[in-house]
Design an enzyme around this catalytic site. Structure first.
Site, PDB file in Angstrom:
ATOM      1  N   GLU A  65      -7.051  -8.488  33.237  1.00  0.00           N
ATOM      2  CA  GLU A  65      -6.380  -7.416  32.506  1.00  0.00           C
ATOM      3  C   GLU A  65      -7.388  -6.568  31.741  1.00  0.00           C
ATOM      4  OE1 GLU A  65      -2.238  -9.883  31.601  1.00  0.00           O
ATOM      5  OE2 GLU A  65      -3.626  -9.463  29.953  1.00  0.00           O
ATOM      6  N   CYS A  66      -7.328  -5.269  31.951  1.00  0.00           N
ATOM      7  CA  CYS A  66      -8.104  -4.292  31.186  1.00  0.00           C
ATOM      8  C   CYS A  66      -9.601  -4.618  31.234  1.00  0.00           C
ATOM      9  CB  CYS A  66      -7.587  -4.210  29.748  1.00  0.00           C
ATOM     10  SG  CYS A  66      -7.983  -2.635  28.934  1.00  0.00           S
ATOM     11  N   GLY A  67     -10.150  -5.231  30.183  1.00  0.00           N
ATOM     12  CA  GLY A  67     -11.566  -5.567  30.188  1.00  0.00           C
ATOM     13  C   GLY A  67     -11.947  -6.465  31.343  1.00  0.00           C
TER      14      GLY A  67
ATOM     15  N   MET B 273     -12.317  -4.239  34.314  1.00  0.00           N
ATOM     16  CA  MET B 273     -13.587  -3.515  34.220  1.00  0.00           C
ATOM     17  C   MET B 273     -14.741  -4.388  34.701  1.00  0.00           C
ATOM     18  SD  MET B 273     -12.899  -1.715  30.501  1.00  0.00           S
ATOM     19  CE  MET B 273     -14.607  -1.216  30.265  1.00  0.00           C
TER      20      MET B 273
ATOM     21  N   GLY C 291      -5.965  -5.295  36.996  1.00  0.00           N
ATOM     22  CA  GLY C 291      -5.755  -3.902  36.605  1.00  0.00           C
ATOM     23  C   GLY C 291      -5.776  -3.731  35.098  1.00  0.00           C
TER      24      GLY C 291
END
Length: 446
Positions: A330-332, A335, A420
């Site tokens: 999730e998120c980080g 990335m 994502g």
């Protein structure tokens, strides 16, 4: 069980409720009470202050994520000690889109039948505070607002104003906190700074607690908490299936990855999953004998050099992904699994490279707020808040905002993985995490 409880709320963000909540938690703990705490809404960092700084278990409750019964069930399952302190979010009545009450502090207080104490920033104000309080009471159809704390004004003037508040509108005045600039917990783009980043954090909290013990009526605060109505709890385990399998999930936790809802981790444990932590910064490889990986959010952008330089960990994760190991990122975490991340200084760092995605700083808030994620088979609720964006956010799911109906494609899904930007709240649809655990079971220990 009566569940003594109180909500610390405010008319708007920036009123000082987080600082005062942390001080109250420490002061009550110093007085010998055993506490638990919760944060209203999808905030990760405030519960980290409660937990990391104060040693108090903390979770997230949100009436957008879950209905009343599930919200009360989550509260009761993790309630412990003598009293619960629940920190509000934004202004008391600010919910979805800033105009709905669902998802607001008040809506959570209503669901939990919890008395509310308002922290009002009285700096530069006088009798106008009373007019403001009258307006908040006028909106309080469930009569939950019981007391007020005045913040950032002189104690002498606050006490004078407090007498008028009690006489004219019948709210209990708990005291005044003077302007304590050196004790406030400073902000940055994603809420508060991390606890370990605040210089001499424990000394600051101790000084704050001392001021609170001197200036606030903590006995009356405890009386308000114990006056809370009996709470009717329905412990609904609908959708939770313990697979009775020997499954282990590797959970990334270090300076870069630290955003996890306690309720998400608890539901995984209820499903029979063993959680083993590892550090993408400091460890050389994934833990042995795992069946899946959880990469939460956090601040990977602040540790790009360290993450990029740990080649053996990146290779370990990419090999696991290529071999079909299911990953929730999730998120980080998304990335980190991408090919590269370019920071706000235009410096590009190579990441894991499991996902065909290049991420970069956009210089503005890209997406923010509540969402419902449709996987094609089910819907689960979540939240986004990020200044970075990707040239490939994925197309396996559709995220829709609850206010206005704006939607977009998101999330990469392969071999049961979900990778994502959205942060998901598993109790909003346990079937989502059930399915992931089944994928872990089918993967085995390849």
């Amino acid at each position: 069980m009566n569940y003594p409880r109180v909500v610390i709320a405010a008319p708007k963000s920036g009123s000082g409720k987080t600082t005062i909540t942390c001080g109250i938690l420490r002061a009550l703990t110093n007085s010998g009470l055993s506490l638990c705490s919760f944060k209203c809404g999808p905030d990760y960092i405030d519960p980290m202050f409660h937990r990391t700084v104060l040693g108090i278990p903390s979770g997230n409750l949100d009436t957008f994520f879950t209905d009343d019964n599930i919200t009360k069930s989550l509260f009761s399952k993790t309630y412990s000690g003598d009293m619960a302190v629940i920190e509000g979010v934004m202004g008391l009545y600010d919910g979805i889109g800033g105009v709905e009450t669902q998802g607001s502090t008040y809506d959570l207080a209503r669901a939990l039948l919890a008395p509310v104490v308002l922290v009002v920033d009285a700096k530069g104000a006088g009798r106008s505070v009373i007019a403001q309080l009258k307006g908040f009471l006028d909106y309080d159809e469930h009569h939950l607002i019981k007391a007020v704390i005045l913040n950032r004004t002189s104690v002498a003037f606050g006490n004078t104003l407090g007498d008028i508040i009690e006489t004219e509108i019948g709210l209990k005045y708990l005291g005044t906190m003077p302007d304590m600039k050196n004790q406030e917990l400073s902000s940055r783009h994603l809420g508060l700074v991390m606890p370990e980043e605040v210089p001499e954090i424990n000394e600051k909290i101790d000084e704050l607690a001392g001021t609170i013990q001197t200036n606030l009526d903590l006995d009356e605060l405890k009386n308000i908490a114990t006056s809370a109505s009996e709470l009717d709890i329905i412990n609904d385990k609908k959708g939770i299936r313990n697979v009775n399998a020997n499954l282990t999930l590797a959970v990334a936790r270090d300076q870069a990855f630290c955003f996890y809802y306690r309720e998400n981790l608890e539901i995984l444990k209820e499903l029979g999953v063993k959680l083993v932590e590892f550090s993408p910064i400091n460890d050389s490889k994934l833990p042995e004998n795992i069946n899946g990986i959880l990469l939460g959010g956090g601040y990977p952008e602040n540790y790009l050099k360290e993450l990029s330089g740990n080649e053996s960990m990146k290779a370990s994760i990419k090999t696991a992904y290529d071999n079909g190991m299911p990953i929730l990122a999730e998120c980080g975490g998304f990335m980190y699994l991408s090919e590269s991340v370019k920071n706000q200084n235009d410096e590009t760092y190579a990441m894991v490279g499991a996902i065909d995605s290049k991420v970069e700083w956009m210089g503005k808030l890209v997406r923010f707020g509540y969402i419902t994620v449709d996987t094609g088979k089910l819907q689960i609720k979540g939240h986004e808040f990020h200044y970075y964006d990707s040239d490939n956010n994925g197309e396996c799911c559709v995220a829709t905002k609850p206010f206005g109906g704006k939607s977009w494609k998101c999330i990469h899904s392969k071999n049961g993985s979900y990778i994502g930007f959205p942060h998901l709240y598993y109790p909003s649809n346990p079937e989502f995490i059930n399915n992931f655990v089944e994928v872990m079971k089918n993967y085995g220990g390849h």
